[in-house]
Design an enzyme around this catalytic site. Structure first.
Site, PDB file in Angstrom:
ATOM      1  N   LYS A 278       3.353 -80.021 -30.402  1.00 49.83           N
ATOM      2  CA  LYS A 278       2.971 -78.610 -30.414  1.00 49.83           C
ATOM      3  C   LYS A 278       1.461 -78.485 -30.617  1.00 49.83           C
ATOM      4  O   LYS A 278       0.839 -79.393 -31.170  1.00 49.83           O
ATOM      5  CB  LYS A 278       3.651 -77.905 -31.600  1.00 49.83           C
ATOM      6  CG  LYS A 278       5.165 -77.761 -31.497  1.00 49.83           C
ATOM      7  CD  LYS A 278       5.703 -77.153 -32.786  1.00 49.83           C
ATOM      8  CE  LYS A 278       7.221 -77.086 -32.788  1.00 49.83           C
ATOM      9  NZ  LYS A 278       7.773 -76.038 -31.908  1.00 49.83           N
ATOM     10  N   ASP A 289      11.676 -75.094 -40.074  1.00 48.31           N
ATOM     11  CA  ASP A 289      12.627 -75.376 -38.997  1.00 48.31           C
ATOM     12  C   ASP A 289      13.972 -75.907 -39.508  1.00 48.31           C
ATOM     13  O   ASP A 289      14.874 -76.216 -38.733  1.00 48.31           O
ATOM     14  CB  ASP A 289      12.007 -76.344 -37.985  1.00 48.31           C
ATOM     15  CG  ASP A 289      12.492 -76.106 -36.568  1.00 48.31           C
ATOM     16  OD1 ASP A 289      13.003 -75.001 -36.302  1.00 48.31           O
ATOM     17  OD2 ASP A 289      12.378 -77.026 -35.742  1.00 48.31           O
ATOM     18  N   GLU A 350      14.419 -79.921 -29.629  1.00 44.84           N
ATOM     19  CA  GLU A 350      15.177 -80.909 -30.383  1.00 44.84           C
ATOM     20  C   GLU A 350      16.347 -80.316 -31.163  1.00 44.84           C
ATOM     21  O   GLU A 350      17.331 -81.006 -31.417  1.00 44.84           O
ATOM     22  CB  GLU A 350      14.241 -81.662 -31.338  1.00 44.84           C
ATOM     23  CG  GLU A 350      13.981 -80.987 -32.692  1.00 44.84           C
ATOM     24  CD  GLU A 350      13.301 -79.627 -32.596  1.00 44.84           C
ATOM     25  OE1 GLU A 350      12.671 -79.341 -31.564  1.00 44.84           O
ATOM     26  OE2 GLU A 350      13.410 -78.824 -33.548  1.00 44.84           O
ATOM     27  N   ARG A 352      18.676 -78.258 -30.415  1.00 38.57           N
ATOM     28  CA  ARG A 352      19.960 -78.245 -29.708  1.00 38.57           C
ATOM     29  C   ARG A 352      20.570 -79.641 -29.658  1.00 38.57           C
ATOM     30  O   ARG A 352      21.779 -79.793 -29.616  1.00 38.57           O
ATOM     31  CB  ARG A 352      19.773 -77.642 -28.308  1.00 38.57           C
ATOM     32  CG  ARG A 352      18.929 -78.434 -27.362  1.00 38.57           C
ATOM     33  CD  ARG A 352      18.325 -77.582 -26.248  1.00 38.57           C
ATOM     34  NE  ARG A 352      17.311 -76.663 -26.750  1.00 38.57           N
ATOM     35  CZ  ARG A 352      16.606 -75.848 -25.985  1.00 38.57           C
ATOM     36  NH1 ARG A 352      16.820 -75.801 -24.680  1.00 38.57           N
ATOM     37  NH2 ARG A 352      15.694 -75.061 -26.509  1.00 38.57           N
TER      38      ARG A 352
HETATM   39 ZN    ZN Z   1      12.713 -76.978 -33.796  1.00 40.64          ZN
HETATM   40 MN    MN Z   2      11.036 -77.914 -31.500  1.00 35.79          MN
END
Ligand code: ZN
Ligand code: MN
Length: 499
Positions: A278, A289, A350, A352
């Site tokens: 990112k 997250d 990631e 999922r």
């Molecule tokens: Zn994530």
């Molecule tokens: Mn991600």
């Protein structure tokens, strides 16, 4: 802050909160205080712009004829405005308006309101709950805070008719608040403190409430064939974990009545994006997250805390997504526990991959009545809904309706998004059974389609969380980690699944 319930009329010190309805109509307690002060309370109201509207208040210092430090008059609005949710919001505002009380003691005189939808005892209960929710703080790392920068309120006492009932009802709501606070703590903690192993250990603390907690490491997950989850964590120095929490508060045995319900959470303790790294801006916030798994842990705490009469399974997939020499590459193909192959187009998609294995495992092992998973899954859901609704995807209308209704009742609202064959086609891969990213268009929907390929025909809902972190205070949610999902799912359980 200690919360207590007492009978009306007991002498109070420090700060007293009374109410007024629309048109500044004083409550019985307020009128009594007004009389005692020789009409000083009404004069203060006339000298101000306060009209008793909901959300408005007026603070009067050192009221004549009393020894009180301060009287806070809160507006209730019209009787029709007096609902559970509005009273929680009022509680939050009372907390915010009195938290610096010099003597640390705040008393709220709650009177019955003619034509209101709820009783005085219920008004008191909801005010207490709202105040509690608003009182959350995360300042354990701020070693230089001065006393003046911290709230001074020590006790909040609610005086009302039926106070014993209010106390009893609050005992249960207070446990839900404990769950919300636990989630807020877990989400607030940075990535060097909360990583898969420590997140699992936090879940383990629920054992003292009677929750059965099992932690699977990488070797066990490998044996189970969880190639999708394991691929995400393979670039991290921290071992991936899968945590299974079970609360048995419902019928025992193997029959249909004992069949559990299941909640599954994404627990990416830090998401750098992996090799699909990112950009640097805002990367620090990616500690959140694991918010979906934080909510599942907090929910289990709430349910066990209030001894909910239901059998529940909570499963969280805990990984850290890091770039590394051993990290998963874009283009890699992994095999999920369901046996399906996945082309990993983008290592930042990631969540999922983690959920695919966690969902399949939960479904296969527990054969639950339904599964609801929570995840900070896509940025696209915020593009669609901002922070005001979470995205709801489901293969079951009844479950979707029940979730939507629960969300409205607790102010954690959901907006249902579509699923369908055309969207499903978008994640077909030319080289594997599916790919983990279909491009920008419909990004939240294709992520949901990916999950659906791992739940078979079990009733399932996916909640794509959009309000995990609040930038500003709202009445019952102070800025920072919101604890989204705990109240919502607790309400879902309470409304439909307790025996
Ligand atoms: Zn994530
Ligand atoms: Mn991600």
């Amino acid at each position: 802050m200690k919360i207590a319930f007492a009978k009306p009329g007991l002498r109070a010190t420090g700060v007293v909160v009374v109410s007024a309805g629309a048109g500044s109509k004083l409550s019985a307690s307020a009128a009594k205080l007004d009389k005692k002060s020789g009409g000083a309370l009404s004069r203060a109201i006339r000298a101000s712009s306060f009209e008793g509207k909901k959300g408005h208040s007026l603070n009067v210092l050192a009221l004549a004829g009393t020894k009180l430090d301060e009287v806070m008059i809160v507006g209730l609005g019209k009787p029709g405005d007096i609902t559970e949710l509005e009273m929680q919001r009022l509680g939050g505002r009372i907390y915010a308006g009195t938290k610096q009380a010099k003597k640390g003691s705040v008393t709220v005189a709650v009177d019955a309101v003619t034509d209101a939808k709820i009783t005085a005892a219920d008004i008191a209960t909801e005010i207490a709950y709202g105040a509690k929710l608003r009182s959350y703080r995360f300042d354990k790392y701020r070693t230089k805070l001065k006393p003046a920068e911290k709230p001074n309120i020590k006790s909040l006492t609610l005086q009302c008719a039926g106070f014993a009932n209010a106390r009893k009802k609050y005992a249960s709501l207070g446990k839900v608040a404990d769950g919300v606070f636990f989630t807020r703590d877990l989400v607030s903690e940075p990535g060097n403190v909360i990583y898969p192993d420590t997140l699992a250990k936090q879940a383990k603390t629920l054992e003292k409430l009677g929750v059965k907690v099992q932690i699977l490491g990488e070797a066990q997950m490998k044996r189970l064939g969880m190639g999708a989850l394991l691929g995400v964590g393979q670039g991290s120095a921290r071992e991936s974990k899968l945590v299974v929490m079970q609360w048995h508060g419902g019928p025992k045995g193997k029959g249909k009545a004992a069949q559990p319900i299941a909640f599954v959470g994404k627990g990416v303790t830090f998401d750098t994006g992996g090799i699909s790294l990112k950009p640097r801006e805002g990367l620090d916030i990616l500690k959140i997250d694991m918010g979906g798994s934080g909510a599942v842990i907090g929910l289990m705490k709430a349910l066990a805390g209030r001894k909910a009469q239901v059998n529940v399974v909570g499963v969280i997939g805990c990984v850290e997504n890091m770039p590394d020499g051993n990290a998963q590459r874009p283009g890699d193909i992994v095999t999920s526990m369901s046996g399906q192959t996945i082309e990993v187009i983008d290592t930042d998609a990631e969540g999922r991959l983690v959920l695919a294995d966690a969902l399949h495992y939960t479904n296969q092992r527990f054969k639950p009545k339904f599964m609801v998973n929570l995840a900070t899954l896509t940025g696209a859901i915020m593009v669609a809904l901002a922070h005001h609704n979470a995205g709801l995807f489901s293969n079951n209308d009844q479950l979707a309706e029940r979730l939507t209704q629960a969300g409205l009742e607790v102010d954690e609202t959901l907006w249902r998004m579509p699923l369908g064959e055309a969207y499903d086609k978008m994640i077909d891969s030319k080289i594997a059974d599916m790919k983990n990213l279909a491009g920008r268009l419909g990004g939240s929907i294709t992520a949901a389609q990916f999950l659906q390929r791992h739940v078979d025909n079990t009733p399932w809902a996916h909640i794509d969380i959009s309000g995990i972190w609040a930038e500003t205070d709202t009445p019952t949610v102070p800025e920072g980690a919101t604890g989204f999902g705990v109240r919502l799912l607790d309400r879902l359980v309470k409304n439909h699944y307790e025996s």
